[in-house]
Design a protein around this motif. Sequence first.
Motif, PDB file in Angstrom:
ATOM      1  N   VAL A  17      26.348  89.415-115.883  1.00 53.33           N
ATOM      2  CA  VAL A  17      27.203  90.108-114.932  1.00 53.33           C
ATOM      3  C   VAL A  17      26.414  91.295-114.394  1.00 53.33           C
ATOM      4  O   VAL A  17      25.815  92.048-115.154  1.00 53.33           O
ATOM      5  CB  VAL A  17      28.499  90.587-115.618  1.00 53.33           C
ATOM      6  N   ASP A  18      26.460  91.465-113.100  1.00 54.13           N
ATOM      7  CA  ASP A  18      25.750  92.575-112.485  1.00 54.13           C
ATOM      8  C   ASP A  18      26.599  93.843-112.642  1.00 54.13           C
ATOM      9  O   ASP A  18      27.692  93.955-112.090  1.00 54.13           O
ATOM     10  CB  ASP A  18      25.499  92.277-111.006  1.00 54.13           C
ATOM     11  N   LEU A  19      26.120  94.807-113.429  1.00 51.62           N
ATOM     12  CA  LEU A  19      26.869  96.026-113.724  1.00 51.62           C
ATOM     13  C   LEU A  19      26.411  97.226-112.891  1.00 51.62           C
ATOM     14  O   LEU A  19      26.803  98.352-113.166  1.00 51.62           O
ATOM     15  CB  LEU A  19      26.735  96.365-115.206  1.00 51.62           C
ATOM     16  N   THR A  20      25.622  96.997-111.882  1.00 54.98           N
ATOM     17  CA  THR A  20      25.110  98.091-111.067  1.00 54.98           C
ATOM     18  C   THR A  20      26.246  98.893-110.440  1.00 54.98           C
ATOM     19  O   THR A  20      26.243 100.130-110.479  1.00 54.98           O
ATOM     20  CB  THR A  20      24.186  97.542-109.961  1.00 54.98           C
ATOM     21  N   ALA A  21      27.225  98.216-109.885  1.00 51.53           N
ATOM     22  CA  ALA A  21      28.352  98.912-109.256  1.00 51.53           C
ATOM     23  C   ALA A  21      29.156  99.690-110.294  1.00 51.53           C
ATOM     24  O   ALA A  21      29.601 100.820-110.037  1.00 51.53           O
ATOM     25  CB  ALA A  21      29.237  97.913-108.532  1.00 51.53           C
ATOM     26  N   MET A  22      29.335  99.137-111.468  1.00 46.89           N
ATOM     27  CA  MET A  22      30.092  99.799-112.529  1.00 46.89           C
ATOM     28  C   MET A  22      29.391 101.080-112.982  1.00 46.89           C
ATOM     29  O   MET A  22      30.024 102.102-113.208  1.00 46.89           O
ATOM     30  CB  MET A  22      30.263  98.852-113.715  1.00 46.89           C
ATOM     31  N   VAL A  23      28.086 101.051-113.085  1.00 44.06           N
ATOM     32  CA  VAL A  23      27.318 102.234-113.479  1.00 44.06           C
ATOM     33  C   VAL A  23      27.441 103.309-112.406  1.00 44.06           C
ATOM     34  O   VAL A  23      27.638 104.496-112.710  1.00 44.06           O
ATOM     35  CB  VAL A  23      25.840 101.860-113.736  1.00 44.06           C
ATOM     36  N   SER A  24      27.373 102.922-111.163  1.00 42.23           N
ATOM     37  CA  SER A  24      27.501 103.889-110.070  1.00 42.23           C
ATOM     38  C   SER A  24      28.869 104.550-110.091  1.00 42.23           C
ATOM     39  O   SER A  24      28.982 105.772-109.948  1.00 42.23           O
ATOM     40  CB  SER A  24      27.283 103.203-108.719  1.00 42.23           C
ATOM     41  N   VAL A  25      29.911 103.758-110.265  1.00 42.09           N
ATOM     42  CA  VAL A  25      31.268 104.311-110.309  1.00 42.09           C
ATOM     43  C   VAL A  25      31.432 105.245-111.498  1.00 42.09           C
ATOM     44  O   VAL A  25      32.031 106.317-111.395  1.00 42.09           O
ATOM     45  CB  VAL A  25      32.314 103.163-110.336  1.00 42.09           C
ATOM     46  N   LEU A  29      32.452 109.208-111.405  1.00 42.35           N
ATOM     47  CA  LEU A  29      33.595 109.765-112.140  1.00 42.35           C
ATOM     48  C   LEU A  29      33.167 110.913-113.048  1.00 42.35           C
ATOM     49  O   LEU A  29      33.856 111.932-113.142  1.00 42.35           O
ATOM     50  CB  LEU A  29      34.284 108.669-112.955  1.00 42.35           C
ATOM     51  N   ILE A  30      32.053 110.765-113.706  1.00 41.69           N
ATOM     52  CA  ILE A  30      31.563 111.845-114.578  1.00 41.69           C
ATOM     53  C   ILE A  30      31.289 113.104-113.761  1.00 41.69           C
ATOM     54  O   ILE A  30      31.713 114.205-114.126  1.00 41.69           O
ATOM     55  CB  ILE A  30      30.290 111.388-115.331  1.00 41.69           C
ATOM     56  N   ILE A  31      30.624 112.937-112.627  1.00 38.99           N
ATOM     57  CA  ILE A  31      30.327 114.091-111.775  1.00 38.99           C
ATOM     58  C   ILE A  31      31.611 114.709-111.253  1.00 38.99           C
ATOM     59  O   ILE A  31      31.778 115.934-111.235  1.00 38.99           O
ATOM     60  CB  ILE A  31      29.391 113.675-110.618  1.00 38.99           C
ATOM     61  N   PHE A  32      32.554 113.883-110.847  1.00 37.21           N
ATOM     62  CA  PHE A  32      33.838 114.377-110.342  1.00 37.21           C
ATOM     63  C   PHE A  32      34.537 115.232-111.391  1.00 37.21           C
ATOM     64  O   PHE A  32      34.987 116.342-111.116  1.00 37.21           O
ATOM     65  CB  PHE A  32      34.723 113.197-109.917  1.00 37.21           C
TER      66      PHE A  32
END
Length: 179
Positions: A17-25, A29-32
């Motif tokens: 499963v490509d988790l690139t988008a999940m890592v970006s999100v 969220l952490i920065i937010f």
Amino acid sequence: MKNLPQKVRSKKLSSKVDLTAMVSVSFLLIIFFMVVGELAKPKIIDLSLPQKYDDEIWRDVITCGHIDPNRIVTVLLDDNNKIITYSGLFFSPIKEPTKVGYGNNGIRKILFERSNLIREYSAAMGRPKYGPIVIIKPSKKSNFKNLVDILDEMAIGKIDTYTIVNEFTPEETQLLASN
């Protein structure tokens, strides 16, 4: 042998499963939440307020030599940006009460002059690090902006020792009423 029908085998799908988008999100969220947490902290000024004082005790402390009355500058804040200041104690002032305003030619000038005189006096007495003690007394009619402005003047004038007292002597109340 007859041709038996062959079993149809299903294609194996890729189990990756490509988790690139999940890592970006998750990083967003952490920065937010870090930014929101930092912005939610209250912005305050540290003030050291004295205990409630009694005029008789205050006079005893000063006359016993614990505080030099020559170092005391009192600033009374009233409505309509009115400031009354005097040096020393009200019952024996070094400099009579004066009505001033805010800004370079007002309270700032008086604080610089008094600070310089007090530092010279303290240096002559053998205590060069002793500066002025400013007592700020905002009246019930003064607004919060005036209090913040006078605290800014303390920072500009490099006055290290100051306090905010919300009690007036009857004489100071009369002085504010007369001006």
